[in-house]
Write a protein that holds these residues in place. Structure first.
Motif, mmCIF file in Angstrom:
data_model
loop_
_atom_site.group_PDB
_atom_site.id
_atom_site.type_symbol
_atom_site.label_atom_id
_atom_site.label_comp_id
_atom_site.label_asym_id
_atom_site.label_seq_id
_atom_site.Cartn_x
_atom_site.Cartn_y
_atom_site.Cartn_z
ATOM 1 N N TYR A 117 0.854 -1.185 0.000
ATOM 2 C CA TYR A 117 0.000 0.000 0.000
ATOM 3 C C TYR A 117 0.887 1.231 0.000
ATOM 4 O O TYR A 117 1.988 1.213 0.539
ATOM 5 C CB TYR A 117 -0.883 0.033 1.252
ATOM 6 N N ALA A 118 0.377 2.288 -0.605
ATOM 7 C CA ALA A 118 1.051 3.580 -0.486
ATOM 8 C C ALA A 118 0.780 4.070 0.928
ATOM 9 O O ALA A 118 -0.354 4.272 1.291
ATOM 10 C CB ALA A 118 0.481 4.558 -1.503
ATOM 11 N N SER A 119 1.812 4.240 1.748
ATOM 12 C CA SER A 119 1.573 4.664 3.127
ATOM 13 C C SER A 119 1.278 6.161 3.174
ATOM 14 O O SER A 119 1.527 6.885 2.210
ATOM 15 C CB SER A 119 2.799 4.371 3.982
ATOM 16 N N LEU A 120 0.752 6.613 4.319
ATOM 17 C CA LEU A 120 0.505 8.049 4.473
ATOM 18 C C LEU A 120 1.795 8.868 4.389
ATOM 19 O O LEU A 120 1.827 9.881 3.685
ATOM 20 C CB LEU A 120 -0.247 8.332 5.783
ATOM 21 N N PRO A 121 2.862 8.441 5.078
ATOM 22 C CA PRO A 121 4.117 9.197 4.892
ATOM 23 C C PRO A 121 4.561 9.179 3.429
ATOM 24 O O PRO A 121 5.080 10.174 2.921
ATOM 25 C CB PRO A 121 5.127 8.452 5.772
ATOM 26 N N ILE A 170 2.603 9.115 0.823
ATOM 27 C CA ILE A 170 1.763 10.085 0.102
ATOM 28 C C ILE A 170 2.294 11.504 0.314
ATOM 29 O O ILE A 170 2.367 12.306 -0.610
ATOM 30 C CB ILE A 170 0.286 9.964 0.560
#
Lengths: 385, 266
Positions: free
Chosen positions: B190-194, B196
């Motif tokens: 998954y693309a993590s929040l950090p 992004i």
């Protein structure tokens, strides 16, 4: 279909919400019914969410958080709640209450030691205010903290604490005033309590109606010894800190209620298109159409109310009243919508094999925890005077 | 290592595709676009290789498409890619696979490359032509539909596996080479929040055909060797037939006859 979209989101915000939706759809929703049935708390999924950054969404970047705005956080929380409200409650409490407390009142050392790993998803944090004899009248709590040379000693019992048995640390409210010199709400302080502290015991998890995958338990504090720096902020300010945290928490419950209600509506839209009675699909009956229209409208209104309060909060306004309005309206919407959903599903709705029954059970607690609907009305009414 | 990922943005597989009334294309309103799923395996394999190769290895995403393609590029950057080249030219609308491959190959050449990953095919038109054409244009070997990937310590060779009828085919190739990735190769992260947050600051270079030194009349729609004459929606599914009021033996006979003569499936 009223999915959670918000006009004016930046690409970054949209990506965050998309990620939450994708993760919830793939890693949470397919397993939610099983976790509900077996009361399984999936710490591995919580940890995975933590690693992705969902447990430090609004934490400032200087404390290893994402520094995101509250609307984006609520949108992500709604996605998680739509998949399983029992997971959303861990995310909601952690992000709102312990995080807010440490951001606002933690010392540099406390933030370094607790807040940063919390934001990175390495530590899960909870909050314990209620006691068996102190629910809505929270200020009457009796757990006692006594100052000693080495630090603090906590004694007493907490009730219904989310993640009491699964969190790494709990923010515990205890009295620091003395018998014979009680100071009401002003005699309460906040303590940072690692759950592996000697004298901290999480009791058997409660057997709940809903949110069954979430760990809820009483805590026994028996000569629970803590270092001096376990005290958060100023002594006697704990109740104020709790109320600040609850303002943020109540917005989260708003998003949770919206998520539950939205998922119920989505099931209903599909079901009423497929189910045929009297030779036509249910959604061709006006009585059904009106119900769906009312459900969708209330959900939109609930989301708008929560997001409006979130914008006010980020602008630095005091949102006590608005957070209560958002929580009150969203939780009652969740209860109403899930009740209608069961009615639309008829006999099937009453069966555990169909998903709306769980949503109905999960919805109920949103009218109770983090302040009952009655308490929310009190908060709102007081703010009107 | 300079690791390249060829990425295509396609309509989400959950999107209901509607053909325009005049058959000239599909209705694009309300379509949600995503990274073509096989390209996600390519991104993941590239990121894994970067982590393994270490040093100053970089992953660069190369994608051709209109403005909206940037969203998918950003997602790949949020997953961990370092930079991107976005070939954006209106002349590419309606270009054939060869035209798109020419544009991508030139962009890749300008950027430099040691290894290239692509999805085995785009899930929109399923042509499965662009990766092979890019490899041909760059004059490097290519292995498509790989389900396993390994690289030698000195990064001069790769050993890959393809699933074939009743077994597995293992192929060794020199590098640089291009690999078309198949489901099962890995589990895309998954693309993590950090991730992004960081993706916002990563460089995305936008180039048009002229910028690549290519002739739009040759590479773009005007020079296309393939013309789609008409788009036709899938026929509506017919209502099923229920055999009623017959004895089992008679019904079975009739069922077999219908399957044979009408449905033509047995």
């Amino acid at each position: 279909m009223p999915t959670a979209t918000e006009a004016g989101l930046s690409d970054t915000q949209r990506q965050v919400v998309e990620l939450a939706r994708e993760f919830a759809r793939e890693r949470i929703e397919p397993f939610a019914a099983e976790w509900d049935r077996t009361s399984h708390f999936p710490r591995d999924v919580i940890d995975e969410m933590g690693k992705l950054g969902f447990f430090g969404m609004t934490t400032p970047e200087e404390y290893d958080g994402m520094g995101l705005d509250t609307v984006t956080y609520l949108l992500a929380l709604e996605e998680v709640a739509a998949a399983d409200a029992a997971i959303a409650v861990s995310m909601g409490i952690h992000n709102a209450i312990p995080t807010t407390m440490l951001v606002k009142h933690g010392t540099t050392e406390q933030r370094e030691r607790w807040l940063k790993p919390m934001a990175r998803g390495e530590l899960l944090a909870g909050f314990a205010l209620s006691e068996a004899e102190a629910g809505s009248d929270a200020a009457s709590l009796a757990a006692q903290a006594t100052k000693e040379k080495q630090g603090w000693v906590l004694n007493g019992a907490k009730a219904w604490a989310t993640n009491a048995g699964t969190a790494d640390l709990m923010m515990i409210m205890a009295r620091t005033d003395q018998t014979g010199a009680r100071r009401g709400a002003k005699g309460i302080s906040t303590f940072i309590v690692p759950t592996d502290s000697p004298g901290y015991t999480a009791c058997k998890p409660e057997d709940k109606m809903g949110l069954r995958a979430s760990n809820t338990a009483a805590i026994e504090l028996s000569d629970c010894r803590l270092p001096a720096d376990a005290l958060l902020g100023d002594g006697g300010m704990g109740f104020v800190y709790a109320m600040e945290g609850l303002d943020a928490g109540r917005l989260g419950i708003g998003a949770q209620g919206v998520g539950i209600a939205r998922r119920a509506l989505e099931h209903c839209i599909r079901y009423t298109a497929e189910r045929r009675q009297f030779e036509k699909p249910l959604h061709d009956f006006q009585a059904v159409q009106f119900k769906l229209a009312d459900m969708a409208t209330r959900i939109e209104a609930a989301r708008a109310l929560a997001h409006r309060a979130a914008v006010r909060k980020d602008a630095g306004e005091n949102v006590g009243m608005h957070a209560s309005m958002a929580k009150l309206f969203a939780s009652e919407t969740a209860m109403w919508v899930t009740t209608q959903a069961i009615q639309l599903f008829g006999g099937y709705g009453y069966m555990r094999d169909f998903p709306v029954e769980k949503l109905f059970r999960d919805a109920k607690v949103t009218e109770i925890y983090e302040g009952t609907s009655e308490i929310q009305r009190l908060v709102i009414a007081r703010a009107l005077r | 290592m300079k690791i390249i990922v060829i990425l295509k943005q396609v309509p989400d597989s959950e999107t209901k595709i509607k053909v325009k009334g005049d058959g000239s294309g599909i209705e694009t309103d309300g379509i949600k676009y995503v990274i073509s799923p096989y390209d996600e395996y390519a991104v993941e394999e590239a990121l894994k290789l970067k982590e393994k190769a270490g040093g100053d290895s970089t992953v660069t995403v190369v994608s051709a498409g209109p403005d909206r393609t940037v969203e998918s590029i950003r997602t790949a950057l949020a997953m961990g890619a370092d930079a991107a080249v976005h070939v954006n030219d209106p002349a590419l609308e309606g270009a054939d696979s060869l035209g798109v491959a020419r544009a991508l190959a030139k962009a890749i050449q300008d950027n430099g490359f040691d290894i290239i990953f692509a999805g085995k095919q785009g899930i929109d038109q399923d042509n499965s032509q662009v990766p092979s054409a890019v490899a041909e244009l760059l004059d490097i070997p290519q292995v498509n539909i790989i389900a396993k990937f390994e690289i030698t310590e000195d990064k001069s060779k790769a050993t890959v596996s393809r699933r074939i009828e009743g077994g597995e085919e293992t192929i060794e190739t020199s590098l640089p080479a291009l690999f078309g990735c198949e489901k099962g190769l890995n589990e895309p992260r998954y693309a993590s929040l950090p991730g992004i947050m960081k993706a916002k600051k990563k460089p995305v270079k936008t180039v048009d055909l002229a910028g690549l030194g290519l002739d739009a009349g040759e590479v773009g729609a005007a020079g296309s060797h393939v013309k789609i004459l008409k788009w036709i929606p899938l026929p509506e599914r017919q209502a099923g037939k229920i055999l009623q009021g017959m004895e089992t033996a008679e019904a079975s006979k009739e069922l077999v006859r219908l399957l044979r003569e009408e449905a033509k499936v047995i």
